[in-house]
Design a protein around this motif. Structure first.
Motif, PDB file in Angstrom:
ATOM      1  N   VAL A 222       4.772   8.273  -4.483  1.00  0.00           N
ATOM      2  CA  VAL A 222       4.509   7.146  -5.224  1.00  0.00           C
ATOM      3  C   VAL A 222       4.588   5.845  -4.521  1.00  0.00           C
ATOM      4  O   VAL A 222       3.542   4.993  -4.901  1.00  0.00           O
ATOM      5  CB  VAL A 222       5.461   6.915  -6.417  1.00  0.00           C
ATOM      6  N   CYS A 223       5.257   5.559  -3.430  1.00  0.00           N
ATOM      7  CA  CYS A 223       5.256   4.487  -2.746  1.00  0.00           C
ATOM      8  C   CYS A 223       4.007   4.425  -1.973  1.00  0.00           C
ATOM      9  O   CYS A 223       3.226   3.454  -1.758  1.00  0.00           O
ATOM     10  CB  CYS A 223       6.578   4.377  -1.885  1.00  0.00           C
ATOM     11  N   PHE A 224       3.546   5.742  -1.370  1.00  0.00           N
ATOM     12  CA  PHE A 224       2.319   5.857  -0.727  1.00  0.00           C
ATOM     13  C   PHE A 224       1.096   5.379  -1.536  1.00  0.00           C
ATOM     14  O   PHE A 224      -0.041   4.701  -1.125  1.00  0.00           O
ATOM     15  CB  PHE A 224       2.226   7.228   0.124  1.00  0.00           C
ATOM     16  N   ILE A 225       1.095   6.188  -2.524  1.00  0.00           N
ATOM     17  CA  ILE A 225      -0.033   5.941  -3.498  1.00  0.00           C
ATOM     18  C   ILE A 225      -0.157   4.449  -4.073  1.00  0.00           C
ATOM     19  O   ILE A 225      -1.191   3.845  -3.844  1.00  0.00           O
ATOM     20  CB  ILE A 225      -0.045   6.628  -4.823  1.00  0.00           C
ATOM     21  N   HIS A 226       0.884   3.707  -4.145  1.00  0.00           N
ATOM     22  CA  HIS A 226       0.918   2.274  -4.701  1.00  0.00           C
ATOM     23  C   HIS A 226       0.397   1.497  -3.594  1.00  0.00           C
ATOM     24  O   HIS A 226      -0.401   0.437  -3.603  1.00  0.00           O
ATOM     25  CB  HIS A 226       2.140   1.838  -5.063  1.00  0.00           C
ATOM     26  N   ASP A 227       1.043   1.528  -2.041  1.00  0.00           N
ATOM     27  CA  ASP A 227       0.572   0.925  -1.186  1.00  0.00           C
ATOM     28  C   ASP A 227      -0.922   1.214  -0.715  1.00  0.00           C
ATOM     29  O   ASP A 227      -1.424   0.226  -0.012  1.00  0.00           O
ATOM     30  CB  ASP A 227       1.505   1.193  -0.039  1.00  0.00           C
ATOM     31  N   ASN A 228      -1.364   2.355  -1.069  1.00  0.00           N
ATOM     32  CA  ASN A 228      -2.596   2.681  -0.407  1.00  0.00           C
ATOM     33  C   ASN A 228      -4.039   2.559  -1.603  1.00  0.00           C
ATOM     34  O   ASN A 228      -5.184   3.338  -1.458  1.00  0.00           O
ATOM     35  CB  ASN A 228      -2.701   3.925   0.305  1.00  0.00           C
ATOM     36  N   ILE A 229      -3.566   1.989  -2.762  1.00  0.00           N
ATOM     37  CA  ILE A 229      -4.303   2.243  -3.995  1.00  0.00           C
ATOM     38  C   ILE A 229      -5.875   1.540  -3.503  1.00  0.00           C
ATOM     39  O   ILE A 229      -6.761   2.047  -4.230  1.00  0.00           O
ATOM     40  CB  ILE A 229      -3.642   1.687  -5.168  1.00  0.00           C
ATOM     41  N   ASN A 230      -5.878   0.753  -2.796  1.00  0.00           N
ATOM     42  CA  ASN A 230      -7.180   0.245  -2.318  1.00  0.00           C
ATOM     43  C   ASN A 230      -8.048   1.019  -1.241  1.00  0.00           C
ATOM     44  O   ASN A 230      -9.060   0.642  -1.062  1.00  0.00           O
ATOM     45  CB  ASN A 230      -6.794  -1.326  -1.714  1.00  0.00           C
ATOM     46  N   ASN A 231      -7.210   1.861  -0.792  1.00  0.00           N
ATOM     47  CA  ASN A 231      -8.072   2.680   0.358  1.00  0.00           C
ATOM     48  C   ASN A 231      -8.253   3.942  -0.113  1.00  0.00           C
ATOM     49  O   ASN A 231      -8.242   4.590  -1.300  1.00  0.00           O
ATOM     50  CB  ASN A 231      -6.817   2.845   1.501  1.00  0.00           C
ATOM     51  N   LEU A 232      -9.192   4.783   0.738  1.00  0.00           N
ATOM     52  CA  LEU A 232      -9.584   6.050   0.370  1.00  0.00           C
ATOM     53  C   LEU A 232      -8.708   7.094   1.022  1.00  0.00           C
ATOM     54  O   LEU A 232      -8.628   6.996   2.119  1.00  0.00           O
ATOM     55  CB  LEU A 232     -11.306   6.204   0.840  1.00  0.00           C
ATOM     56  N   PHE A 233      -8.090   7.875  -0.102  1.00  0.00           N
ATOM     57  CA  PHE A 233      -7.125   8.857   0.420  1.00  0.00           C
ATOM     58  C   PHE A 233      -7.288  10.000  -0.567  1.00  0.00           C
ATOM     59  O   PHE A 233      -7.537   9.882  -1.470  1.00  0.00           O
ATOM     60  CB  PHE A 233      -5.593   8.193   0.585  1.00  0.00           C
ATOM     61  N   SER A 234      -6.597  11.230   0.080  1.00  0.00           N
ATOM     62  CA  SER A 234      -6.430  12.256  -0.949  1.00  0.00           C
ATOM     63  C   SER A 234      -5.322  12.863  -1.049  1.00  0.00           C
ATOM     64  O   SER A 234      -4.331  12.300  -0.873  1.00  0.00           O
ATOM     65  CB  SER A 234      -7.298  13.599  -0.348  1.00  0.00           C
ATOM     66  N   VAL A 235      -5.138  13.977  -2.085  1.00  0.00           N
ATOM     67  CA  VAL A 235      -3.926  14.344  -2.506  1.00  0.00           C
ATOM     68  C   VAL A 235      -3.331  15.159  -0.960  1.00  0.00           C
ATOM     69  O   VAL A 235      -2.172  14.876  -0.859  1.00  0.00           O
ATOM     70  CB  VAL A 235      -4.015  15.555  -3.331  1.00  0.00           C
ATOM     71  N   GLN A 236      -4.177  15.605  -0.256  1.00  0.00           N
ATOM     72  CA  GLN A 236      -3.775  16.038   1.202  1.00  0.00           C
ATOM     73  C   GLN A 236      -3.146  15.027   2.022  1.00  0.00           C
ATOM     74  O   GLN A 236      -2.039  15.324   2.807  1.00  0.00           O
ATOM     75  CB  GLN A 236      -4.888  16.715   1.841  1.00  0.00           C
ATOM     76  N   ASP A 237      -3.671  13.798   1.928  1.00  0.00           N
ATOM     77  CA  ASP A 237      -3.104  12.644   2.684  1.00  0.00           C
ATOM     78  C   ASP A 237      -1.757  12.440   2.390  1.00  0.00           C
ATOM     79  O   ASP A 237      -0.745  12.127   2.922  1.00  0.00           O
ATOM     80  CB  ASP A 237      -3.816  11.541   2.712  1.00  0.00           C
TER      81      ASP A 237
END
Length: 320
Positions: A222-237
């Motif tokens: 959850v911390c990763f998702i919130h920190d990177n919400i402006n970036n392009l990432f996948s569930v694998q990331d």
């Protein structure tokens, strides 16, 4: 609707100019437009001051339109106890019947139309105080301004019961609310209750707070998702960041948050996009918001948005 003891009366006046001056002095500047005959006007304000939180009993005695004159530094939690009104906020309109609560946020303008018999409790809360209290209820950093949704929540009963309890206690023992420790106790209770009961842009984080804190994988994800919400990432990331397999991550989300990680990411993007669109004034804003959050399938995202917020992306933009 229970009143307040006389020692809590702020003012009462039939003069609209005097009312404007006293409201500016005691609450925040706002304009009263009387819809019916002005001689019906009977502005009656009482207040229990809890230090950064004030319980205001408000009535105008006549059908009126209420509109703040400038941006405030307070939230106004408005619960109708009798009569009806209409709350217009960011272009959306909510009919406020008895028992309904709406919250006006400092950063967004609003307008209220009240009928003859409309009586309300208005809880005035310092923006700084509520934001600090929110920090203690979420696991993550609070970067964006706390903004409440422009519609009445479904969790009304507990909030109304709390108001009835506090105002009843004020009437039974008014001296109790002169004591600093009692003021603090009920101030904290009101702050927690409004953040729990009324939807806002951090509600989703609060819903998973306990679950996040008890599971390391979920907390890191959850911390990763919130920190990177402006970036392009996948569930694998996300899984790679948490040092687990995608399958393990999906099982953790299903167990602790009751949804797959891809749905959680979408929910967060929906919330962030909604908040951004409320601030936009130009049609180009939709494209810019979608680009900011790396949303490439407009049709599908617009469908999810409509399902969650009850309107299309462009509808929010037109009314913000």
């Amino acid at each position: 609707m229970t009143g307040l003891p006389k020692q809590f009366n702020l003012f009462r006046t039939h003069d609209i100019d005097v009312a404007h001056r006293l409201i500016r002095q005691h609450v925040t500047p706002h304009k009263i437009q009387v819809v019916a005959k002005e001689e019906l006007l009977d502005v009656d304000f009482s207040s229990v001051d809890l230090g950064g939180v004030s319980l205001l009993k408000v009535s105008y005695g006549a059908p009126a339109i209420i509109e703040p004159e400038k941006e405030s530094s307070c939230y106004f939690v408005q619960t109708t106890f009798s009569g009806e009104g209409e709350f217009a906020y960011s272009g959306q309109k909510v009919v406020t019947s008895p028992g309904n609560t709406v919250v006006a946020s400092p950063t967004l303008p609003y307008r209220m139309a009240l009928d003859l018999n409309c009586h309300r409790w208005v809880i005035q809360i310092s923006q700084e105080l509520l934001s600090q209290h929110l920090l203690g209820m979420v696991y993550d950093q609070v970067d964006d301004t706390l903004v409440f949704e422009p519609y009445s929540s479904q969790n009304q009963k507990s909030w109304v019961l709390l108001l009835n309890y506090i105002t009843g206690l004020v009437n039974v023992n008014p001296e109790l609310f002169m004591k600093p420790q009692i003021k603090k106790q009920y101030r904290e209770l009101i702050l927690s209750s409004i953040l729990e009961n009324q939807p806002h842009n951090y509600s989703y984080m609060m819903c998973v707070q306990d679950k996040v804190c008890t599971n390391r994988t979920i907390r890191n994800a959850v911390c990763f998702i919130h920190d990177n919400i402006n970036n392009l990432f996948s569930v694998q990331d996300v899984a790679r960041h948490c040092n687990v397999s995608v399958r393990t991550l999906e099982r953790a989300f299903k167990k602790h948050i009751q949804m797959p990680p891809i749905s959680y990411i979408r929910e967060i993007r929906l919330n962030f996009a909604h908040l951004e669109l409320l601030k936009c004034t130009e049609k180009e804003g939709v494209r810019l918001v979608l680009e900011k959050y790396n949303i490439f399938d407009f049709g599908r995202f617009n469908g999810y948005y409509r399902q969650k917020f009850g309107c299309n992306l462009f509808d929010t933009l037109k009314t913000s």
